[in-house]
Enzyme design. Structure first.
Site, short mmCIF file in Angstrom:
data_model
loop_
_atom_site.label_atom_id
_atom_site.label_comp_id
_atom_site.label_asym_id
_atom_site.label_seq_id
_atom_site.Cartn_x
_atom_site.Cartn_y
_atom_site.Cartn_z
N HIS A 10 -2.71 7.01 3.93
CA HIS A 10 -1.65 6.04 4.23
C HIS A 10 -0.24 6.51 3.85
CE1 HIS A 10 -0.80 1.43 4.68
NE2 HIS A 10 -0.52 2.13 5.77
N CYS B 138 0.79 -1.23 0.00
CA CYS B 138 0.00 0.00 0.00
C CYS B 138 0.82 1.29 0.00
CB CYS B 138 -0.93 0.01 1.21
SG CYS B 138 -1.98 -1.44 1.36
#
Length: 566
Positions: free
Chosen positions: A130, A74
């Site tokens: 993120h 990610c």
């Protein structure tokens, strides 16, 4: 008018980029990103377990990007997307970022939203970030987005928006709420299903957009990552079981239900663009950030079949992911682009499309691929650095125009496996594609194009799904017990896209091996050490009214009320 001024004005007009109907009308850019979605989970790839009508219609009407590569996990993938640089340039090549970890994109780095903002775009993000949240400047609005509604961490619960983090230094678990509208804790939204909520907020952005201003909108969904209790959460268990009871694996069944909610989100967003008369001058991209998680705590039930590898793996199952693009601005539509692309290419491609000067970009690893995609021309790429993790020594590179890949080591044997083949439970639902909100919205445009029909869908699907032909796996028997790369492995991705046969000892391939090793060694010399840090004990949400806050901007956080002692 002075003759020199006349010619200067005329040349200035001629040189301006033309988009949409009017001269200089810059295109709206909409990126919709699924999380941990398998490359085999879009039905245009040939799976007969579920039909994804809106994603398929987007690709069939536009371009299916057959060899679209990302990073394997990610945080590195999102860093590559927003900077146009390999993560080794920014120190973001390591493990995904934890809540409470003081790690972020480097200060002063050019980001896609900031560059587009400088060109006059309004920039908006809905969903997952993120990429750092220790300070306000580390969050989306500190990195170029005008607005952000969503969460800062790697995942949250689909209904409660809570996330836990293990604090190794004190052997404790921190738990906090993570849903923000800019910096306001969005407690009032708790209980709403994440995919619906993020879609609703994306539609609001589109509806409120000033039609005289170009828009960049990134919708970065939680789906289909696991949520609470490391499971993909569904809106309604009964509806799920009624709709997908034919799928035996409950984890897979939940995944498919969440996947269809994600597909519906794509349909609603494209439909809203058309309602607002914006679709005719838009570029809409759908992709996954990396492959599906096949094993471990975050196994979500996704499928990368027949590709080898899970999320975290540098085999193609981890990094070659579903991606489609639709725009009326494409010169060619309705085809499968079979050349290699990388997630870093989007920054220069979209910046150039928005009229930006590519010579102003510093140290890009990405290439402007618009002409390649729009006109079905060769990719500008010769190679892709899959990644280098200097802590584990795990690295990989793809060269020779995407044909050969060399991998050094393994993230772990469990991630470098082959996932199971899916059962063919249903017939491909072509009427669902023709009647999808995406296809209907595109048909309403006044652009001259060949609209989809049953024959064109079948032909495009046949091309898109050729990877699922078992004959494409060089050595199918090796799928059950694959050789794990303890040192260097070489794969011929053209002849063996499933990476079943290691060619490292092949005498005829030694020049290729030497060349790829040399390129990998060059990248090792350019690597910026990764910036991973332990979770900071001072980030404890218990101090901040039960929420994850920008704890290094402590004075800006809402504090937990101190109870008076009576």
């Amino acid at each position: 008018m002075d003759l020199m001024i006349f010619w200067a004005v005329l040349l200035g007009i001629i040189s301006r980029p033309t988009f949409g109907k009017e001269l200089g009308n810059l295109p709206h850019i909409i990126m919709i990103i699924g999380d941990d979605m398998g490359s085999n989970d879009v039905s245009y790839r040939g799976s007969n377990q579920v039909t994804t009508p809106n994603i398929d219609a987007l690709g069939y009407n536009g371009v299916i990007l057959d060899k679209h590569y990302t990073q394997a996990i990610c945080t590195p993938s999102r860093a590559a997307l927003l900077t146009g640089k390999y993560p080794i340039r920014t120190g973001m090549q390591g493990l995904p970022l934890n809540s409470g970890e003081d790690r972020h994109l480097p200060e002063g780095i050019q980001t896609l939203p900031q560059l587009l903002k400088d060109l006059g775009y309004s920039t908006h993000m809905v969903g997952k970030w993120h990429l750092g949240a220790a300070r306000r400047n580390d969050t989306p609005t500190g990195k170029g987005f005008d607005t952000h509604f969503g969460y800062w961490s790697g995942y949250v619960g689909y209904f409660d928006y809570m996330i836990q983090t293990q604090v190794e230094s004190i052997n404790q678990v921190y738990t906090g709420f993570d849903l923000k509208e800019k910096f306001r804790d969005a407690w009032s939204e708790q209980g709403k299903y994440a995919t619906d909520l993020f879609t609703e907020k994306a539609l609001e952005v589109i509806e409120n957009q000033d039609k005289n201003t170009p828009m960049f909108l990134a919708v970065t969904h939680l789906a289909v990552h696991t949520g609470k209790d490391n499971l993909v959460e569904v809106k309604d268990e009964k509806v799920m079981n009624d709709s997908f009871g034919y799928i035996q694996d409950l984890t897979r069944r939940k995944y498919v239900d969440a996947l269809l909610q994600l597909d519906q989100s794509v349909g609603l967003i494209v439909e809203k663009l058309q309602e607002q008369n914006m679709l005719e001058n838009s570029v809409v991209i759908f992709m996954s950030d990396n492959g599906a998680q096949l094993v471990g705590d975050y196994r979500n039930g996704g499928s990368n079949y027949p590709l080898r590898g899970s999320k975290s793996s540098l085999h193609d199952g981890g990094i070659r992911n579903a991606a489609v693009l639709y725009s009326p601005l494409l010169k060619q539509k309705g085809y499968v682009y079979e050349e290699i692309l990388h997630i870093t290419d989007w920054l220069p491609t979209l910046y150039s499309l928005a009229g930006g000067d590519l010579s102003s970009l510093k140290g890009m690893d990405g290439f402007d691929q618009w002409q390649s995609i729009s006109e079905n021309k060769p990719s500008k790429r010769d190679e892709i650095l899959a990644n280098i993790n200097e802590i584990t020594g795990y690295s990989g590179i793809i060269g020779y125009k995407g044909r050969y890949k060399i991998i050094n080591g393994s993230i772990s044997s469990k991630h470098d496996i082959f996932g199971p083949e899916l059962e063919d439970n249903i017939d491909y639902d072509i009427p669902a594609i023709l009647n999808s909100p995406v296809n209907k919205a595109i048909r309403q445009l006044n652009a001259s194009q060949n609209y989809l029909n049953t024959e064109s869908i079948q032909n495009l699907r046949k091309i898109s799904s050729k990877l699922n032909d078992d004959n494409k796996c060089k050595n199918s028997k090796n799928r059950k017990n694959p050789e794990i790369c303890t040192s260097f492995c070489l794969f011929d991705l053209m002849e063996d896209p499933c990476e079943t046969e290691n060619l490292i000892e092949d005498e005829t391939k030694q020049v290729i091996i030497s060349g790829l090793k040399a390129r990998l060694a060059e990248f090792w010399k350019q690597l910026v050490p990764q910036t991973n840090k332990p979770v900071d004990v001072n980030s404890n949400p218990a101090k901040y009214n039960g929420t994850w806050c920008t704890w290094l901007d402590d004075e800006l956080c809402v504090k937990t009320p101190i109870k008076s002692v009576s």
